[in-house]
Design a protein around this motif. Sequence first.
Motif, short mmCIF file in Angstrom:
data_model
loop_
_atom_site.label_atom_id
_atom_site.label_comp_id
_atom_site.label_asym_id
_atom_site.label_seq_id
_atom_site.Cartn_x
_atom_site.Cartn_y
_atom_site.Cartn_z
N GLY A 1 54.69 -8.68 -39.90
CA GLY A 1 54.56 -7.29 -40.28
C GLY A 1 53.51 -6.98 -41.33
O GLY A 1 53.71 -6.12 -42.17
N GLU A 2 52.38 -7.66 -41.28
CA GLU A 2 51.33 -7.39 -42.26
C GLU A 2 50.35 -6.36 -41.72
O GLU A 2 50.04 -6.34 -40.53
N THR A 3 49.88 -5.50 -42.61
CA THR A 3 48.87 -4.52 -42.24
C THR A 3 47.80 -4.48 -43.32
O THR A 3 48.03 -4.87 -44.47
N ASP A 4 46.62 -4.00 -42.95
CA ASP A 4 45.51 -3.84 -43.88
C ASP A 4 45.12 -5.14 -44.58
O ASP A 4 44.85 -5.16 -45.78
N CYS A 5 45.09 -6.23 -43.85
CA CYS A 5 44.72 -7.52 -44.41
C CYS A 5 43.27 -7.83 -44.09
O CYS A 5 42.80 -7.54 -42.99
N LEU A 6 42.58 -8.42 -45.04
CA LEU A 6 41.19 -8.80 -44.83
C LEU A 6 41.11 -10.03 -43.94
O LEU A 6 41.89 -10.96 -44.09
N GLN A 7 40.16 -10.01 -43.02
CA GLN A 7 39.90 -11.20 -42.24
C GLN A 7 39.26 -12.25 -43.15
O GLN A 7 38.61 -11.92 -44.14
N CYS A 8 39.44 -13.47 -42.78
CA CYS A 8 38.96 -14.59 -43.58
C CYS A 8 37.46 -14.46 -43.93
O CYS A 8 37.05 -14.72 -45.06
N GLU A 9 36.68 -14.03 -42.97
CA GLU A 9 35.22 -13.95 -43.16
C GLU A 9 34.80 -12.91 -44.19
O GLU A 9 33.66 -12.89 -44.61
N PHE A 10 35.72 -12.04 -44.60
CA PHE A 10 35.40 -11.03 -45.60
C PHE A 10 35.75 -11.49 -47.01
O PHE A 10 35.52 -10.77 -47.98
N LEU A 11 36.33 -12.67 -47.13
CA LEU A 11 36.68 -13.22 -48.44
C LEU A 11 35.48 -13.93 -49.05
O LEU A 11 34.55 -14.31 -48.35
N GLU A 12 35.56 -14.13 -50.34
CA GLU A 12 34.47 -14.80 -51.05
C GLU A 12 34.41 -16.28 -50.67
O GLU A 12 35.43 -16.94 -50.50
N GLU A 13 33.19 -16.78 -50.51
CA GLU A 13 33.00 -18.20 -50.28
C GLU A 13 32.96 -18.91 -51.63
O GLU A 13 32.27 -18.47 -52.54
N LYS A 14 33.71 -20.01 -51.72
CA LYS A 14 33.75 -20.77 -52.96
C LYS A 14 33.60 -22.25 -52.65
O LYS A 14 33.74 -22.68 -51.51
N SER A 15 33.34 -23.02 -53.69
CA SER A 15 33.19 -24.46 -53.52
C SER A 15 34.48 -25.06 -52.97
O SER A 15 35.56 -24.47 -53.09
N ILE A 16 34.35 -26.24 -52.40
CA ILE A 16 35.53 -26.91 -51.84
C ILE A 16 36.57 -27.17 -52.93
O ILE A 16 37.77 -27.00 -52.69
N ASP A 17 36.13 -27.54 -54.11
CA ASP A 17 37.08 -27.78 -55.21
C ASP A 17 37.88 -26.51 -55.53
O ASP A 17 39.09 -26.57 -55.71
N ARG A 18 37.19 -25.38 -55.58
CA ARG A 18 37.88 -24.13 -55.88
C ARG A 18 38.77 -23.70 -54.72
O ARG A 18 39.86 -23.15 -54.92
N PHE A 19 38.33 -23.95 -53.49
CA PHE A 19 39.15 -23.68 -52.31
C PHE A 19 40.46 -24.47 -52.38
O PHE A 19 41.54 -23.92 -52.21
#
Length: 137
Positions: A102-120
Amino acid sequence: MLRGGPAVLGVFLLVSTSLAVPCPRSIITRVETLMTENLLQNCSDSTLYTPSSLDFKRCPGTTLACFAAELKVLTDELRISGCKDFSKSVQRLETLSKRYKGETDCLQCEFLEEKSIDRFLSSLLSTLQQICSESAS
């Protein structure tokens, strides 16, 4: 057969416990392994779309699905380098993400900030620990 209040309480307890999201300890262990065993030296300049704890609060299923997709990318890179296989952790994250509905208005993954693997990995670990703390209460 129970009638009245006890029956309603029994059904409520059965439903609420079956909907509870279990603590994903095995995934936490695998993420900690990735973070500590220096397996990422060949991927040090890579970046991954990285959800935040706020994303998880708003859209937990979408957030976990994003973590799973990005962890699959990382797993594929590690497999090419001859490192350990983390595909079971990806599958477990995908399964866990489907428990949230039941989630709505969620950002797709590609719209999120890219970060280093360590931060991920730090963000993923923090999110998984949050799930554990919620499942314990």
